[in-house]
Design a protein around this motif. Sequence first.
Motif, PDB file in Angstrom:
ATOM      1  N   ASN A  36     -17.081  -6.584  -7.940  1.00  0.00           N
ATOM      2  CA  ASN A  36     -15.953  -5.823  -7.419  1.00  0.00           C
ATOM      3  C   ASN A  36     -16.488  -5.033  -6.223  1.00  0.00           C
ATOM      4  O   ASN A  36     -17.690  -4.992  -5.988  1.00  0.00           O
ATOM      5  CB  ASN A  36     -15.308  -4.936  -8.497  1.00  0.00           C
ATOM      6  CG  ASN A  36     -16.285  -3.945  -9.082  1.00  0.00           C
ATOM      7  OD1 ASN A  36     -16.915  -3.178  -8.369  1.00  0.00           O
ATOM      8  ND2 ASN A  36     -16.434  -3.976 -10.408  1.00  0.00           N
ATOM      9  N   GLN A 121     -11.741 -12.477  -0.929  1.00  0.00           N
ATOM     10  CA  GLN A 121     -11.279 -11.883  -2.175  1.00  0.00           C
ATOM     11  C   GLN A 121      -9.820 -12.242  -2.384  1.00  0.00           C
ATOM     12  O   GLN A 121      -9.001 -12.131  -1.470  1.00  0.00           O
ATOM     13  CB  GLN A 121     -11.400 -10.358  -2.123  1.00  0.00           C
ATOM     14  CG  GLN A 121     -10.803  -9.671  -3.324  1.00  0.00           C
ATOM     15  CD  GLN A 121     -10.667  -8.172  -3.133  1.00  0.00           C
ATOM     16  OE1 GLN A 121     -10.885  -7.649  -2.045  1.00  0.00           O
ATOM     17  NE2 GLN A 121     -10.283  -7.489  -4.187  1.00  0.00           N
ATOM     18  N   ASN A 124      -9.035 -10.510  -8.397  1.00  0.00           N
ATOM     19  CA  ASN A 124     -10.375 -10.187  -8.887  1.00  0.00           C
ATOM     20  C   ASN A 124     -11.396 -11.275  -8.586  1.00  0.00           C
ATOM     21  O   ASN A 124     -12.526 -11.203  -9.042  1.00  0.00           O
ATOM     22  CB  ASN A 124     -10.329  -9.942 -10.400  1.00  0.00           C
ATOM     23  CG  ASN A 124      -9.544  -8.698 -10.740  1.00  0.00           C
ATOM     24  OD1 ASN A 124      -9.549  -7.730  -9.987  1.00  0.00           O
ATOM     25  ND2 ASN A 124      -8.862  -8.719 -11.866  1.00  0.00           N
ATOM     26  N   GLU A 125     -10.981 -12.296  -7.841  1.00  0.00           N
ATOM     27  CA  GLU A 125     -11.863 -13.411  -7.522  1.00  0.00           C
ATOM     28  C   GLU A 125     -12.528 -13.179  -6.157  1.00  0.00           C
ATOM     29  O   GLU A 125     -11.856 -12.899  -5.171  1.00  0.00           O
ATOM     30  CB  GLU A 125     -11.056 -14.719  -7.492  1.00  0.00           C
ATOM     31  CG  GLU A 125     -11.872 -15.940  -7.183  1.00  0.00           C
ATOM     32  CD  GLU A 125     -11.047 -17.217  -7.083  1.00  0.00           C
ATOM     33  OE1 GLU A 125     -11.651 -18.281  -7.206  1.00  0.00           O
ATOM     34  OE2 GLU A 125      -9.824 -17.143  -6.854  1.00  0.00           O
ATOM     35  N   PHE A 126     -13.855 -13.300  -6.137  1.00  0.00           N
ATOM     36  CA  PHE A 126     -14.624 -13.178  -4.900  1.00  0.00           C
ATOM     37  C   PHE A 126     -15.420 -14.460  -4.693  1.00  0.00           C
ATOM     38  O   PHE A 126     -16.006 -14.991  -5.634  1.00  0.00           O
ATOM     39  CB  PHE A 126     -15.606 -12.000  -4.970  1.00  0.00           C
ATOM     40  CG  PHE A 126     -14.952 -10.658  -4.947  1.00  0.00           C
ATOM     41  CD1 PHE A 126     -14.811  -9.962  -3.749  1.00  0.00           C
ATOM     42  CD2 PHE A 126     -14.468 -10.073  -6.112  1.00  0.00           C
ATOM     43  CE1 PHE A 126     -14.204  -8.720  -3.726  1.00  0.00           C
ATOM     44  CE2 PHE A 126     -13.859  -8.834  -6.093  1.00  0.00           C
ATOM     45  CZ  PHE A 126     -13.722  -8.151  -4.895  1.00  0.00           C
TER      46      PHE A 126
END
Length: 135
Positions: A36, A121, A124-126
């Motif tokens: 995050n 991003q 919540n996905e990076f």
Amino acid sequence: MSMFTELKAIEEEINRAGYAESQITFSLWCESVPMNMSDQKPLKGILVKNKVIGADDNITLTKVDELAADMEAICREWYFEDEITSKLVNIAQSADGYYNVWADGSYAAYGYLWSTCRLLQKGNEFVILEFYICD
């Protein structure tokens, strides 16, 4: 389909096609990053593990405002076809965040000669993207 799945398919397409110019191969590597924005240690860990940066390098993320222009410029520099460029721009435009990855130390001294990194991003996905060259 997740952003990472889409990007991984594009990575495979690029690497199969073998984009080359003057005996230099232009490639893309991507990896999902469990992180995050307040904890970037996982990003640094992946970049160190893949020898993109050194263990002593510090990372700075800078939000890119003109993301379509930025992605198009990278794709031009990497000699990617318009179809690949369009796919990457569409994914970048659908992302919630698009960041330039800057690192000091060894990467600042040598990495930018052969590598350009972006972090995307979506929720919540990076996903880290490294556009790199090999000779």
